[in-house]
Design a protein around this motif. Structure first.
Motif, PDB file in Angstrom:
ATOM      1  N   GLU A  11       0.807  -1.220   0.000  1.00  0.00           N
ATOM      2  CA  GLU A  11       0.000   0.000   0.000  1.00  0.00           C
ATOM      3  C   GLU A  11       0.839   1.268   0.000  1.00  0.00           C
ATOM      4  O   GLU A  11       0.357   2.318  -0.379  1.00  0.00           O
ATOM      5  N   ASP A  12       2.087   1.181   0.487  1.00  0.00           N
ATOM      6  CA  ASP A  12       2.919   2.374   0.624  1.00  0.00           C
ATOM      7  C   ASP A  12       4.377   1.993   0.377  1.00  0.00           C
ATOM      8  O   ASP A  12       4.982   1.295   1.188  1.00  0.00           O
ATOM      9  N   GLU A  13       4.917   2.452  -0.724  1.00  0.00           N
ATOM     10  CA  GLU A  13       6.299   2.085  -1.075  1.00  0.00           C
ATOM     11  C   GLU A  13       7.328   2.715  -0.138  1.00  0.00           C
ATOM     12  O   GLU A  13       8.484   2.311  -0.133  1.00  0.00           O
ATOM     13  N   ASN A  14       6.937   3.673   0.677  1.00  0.00           N
ATOM     14  CA  ASN A  14       7.857   4.303   1.623  1.00  0.00           C
ATOM     15  C   ASN A  14       7.929   3.575   2.961  1.00  0.00           C
ATOM     16  O   ASN A  14       8.752   3.895   3.801  1.00  0.00           O
ATOM     17  N   ASN A 104      -2.259  -7.023   3.779  1.00  0.00           N
ATOM     18  CA  ASN A 104      -1.155  -7.758   4.362  1.00  0.00           C
ATOM     19  C   ASN A 104       0.166  -7.016   4.223  1.00  0.00           C
ATOM     20  O   ASN A 104       0.243  -5.988   3.563  1.00  0.00           O
ATOM     21  N   LEU A 105       1.168  -7.600   4.868  1.00  0.00           N
ATOM     22  CA  LEU A 105       2.541  -7.129   4.771  1.00  0.00           C
ATOM     23  C   LEU A 105       3.367  -8.256   4.162  1.00  0.00           C
ATOM     24  O   LEU A 105       3.069  -9.431   4.370  1.00  0.00           O
ATOM     25  N   PHE A 106       4.398  -7.891   3.428  1.00  0.00           N
ATOM     26  CA  PHE A 106       5.287  -8.856   2.807  1.00  0.00           C
ATOM     27  C   PHE A 106       6.583  -8.902   3.606  1.00  0.00           C
ATOM     28  O   PHE A 106       7.180  -7.862   3.891  1.00  0.00           O
ATOM     29  N   ILE A 107       7.005 -10.110   3.972  1.00  0.00           N
ATOM     30  CA  ILE A 107       8.174 -10.283   4.827  1.00  0.00           C
ATOM     31  C   ILE A 107       9.170 -11.198   4.124  1.00  0.00           C
ATOM     32  O   ILE A 107       8.791 -12.239   3.580  1.00  0.00           O
ATOM     33  N   GLU A 108      10.439 -10.789   4.149  1.00  0.00           N
ATOM     34  CA  GLU A 108      11.492 -11.597   3.539  1.00  0.00           C
ATOM     35  C   GLU A 108      12.694 -11.670   4.472  1.00  0.00           C
ATOM     36  O   GLU A 108      13.084 -10.678   5.076  1.00  0.00           O
TER      37      GLU A 108
END
Length: 182
Positions: A11-14, A104-108
């Motif tokens: 949702e927010d690239e920052n 959601n959030l993406f986690i790596e």
């Protein structure tokens, strides 16, 4: 063992958070740390999904036991350690924090080391966290755009004030009048 995770939002690239956490920690500990770090309401449902390198969901790790039968593979956050699923760098997973709006959030995983990590730590924080609940979807776009005082107008009306109600056209009243004639 210390696992370093990078968290981003679609949702927010920052938005960016980097977290260090012990490999022996459970997904519940990670969930609680994310909730605390982002100032989310801990009373909301959430899940992790282990994904492939293209973010396609595989195993789900739930906050509570959601298994419908004993034959299904189910993982519960409190019973599942991070090192059960995170074996190497670049492991990806999705953290679903708003089920109703599929947000959601993406986690790596970007680093794994043998150094100890006594407690979770946020090492990098950029941008504002997304709001946990998207109320515009729940309220409808029109109500969400309406000024707050307009949403509350109905509270100013006295629910027990029947002075402007026309009881002569009320079908219930005419029905009881008919009963008196019997």
């Amino acid at each position: 063992m210390t696992i370093k995770l990078r968290i981003i939002s679609g949702e927010d690239e920052n938005f960016l958070r980097e977290i260090e956490i012990s490999g022996e920690a459970t997904f519940l500990e990670l969930h609680n740390f994310i909730q605390e770090t982002l100032n989310f309401d801990e009373g909301q449902m959430a899940s992790f999904f282990i994904t492939d390198e293209e973010w396609h969901k595989n195993e789900e790790i739930t906050l509570i036991d959601m298994a419908m039968d004993e034959s299904s593979n189910s993982f519960i956050m409190s019973d599942t350690s991070l090192n059960q699923f995170i074996k190497e760098e670049k492991q990806r997973f999705i953290y679903v924090f708003d089920f109703f709006n599929e947000r959601n959030l993406f986690i790596e995983t970007f680093e794994i080391s043998n150094s100890p990590c006594p407690e979770p730590l946020c090492t990098k924080s950029l941008g504002e966290a997304p709001s946990q609940l998207d109320l515009s979807e729940l309220l409808g776009e029109a109500e969400a755009d309406m000024p707050a005082d307009k949403n509350m107008d109905y509270l100013e009306d006295d629910p027990y004030d029947f002075s402007d109600t026309d009881f002569d056209n009320d079908p219930m009243i005419s029905y009881t009048d008919d009963l008196e004639d019997l």
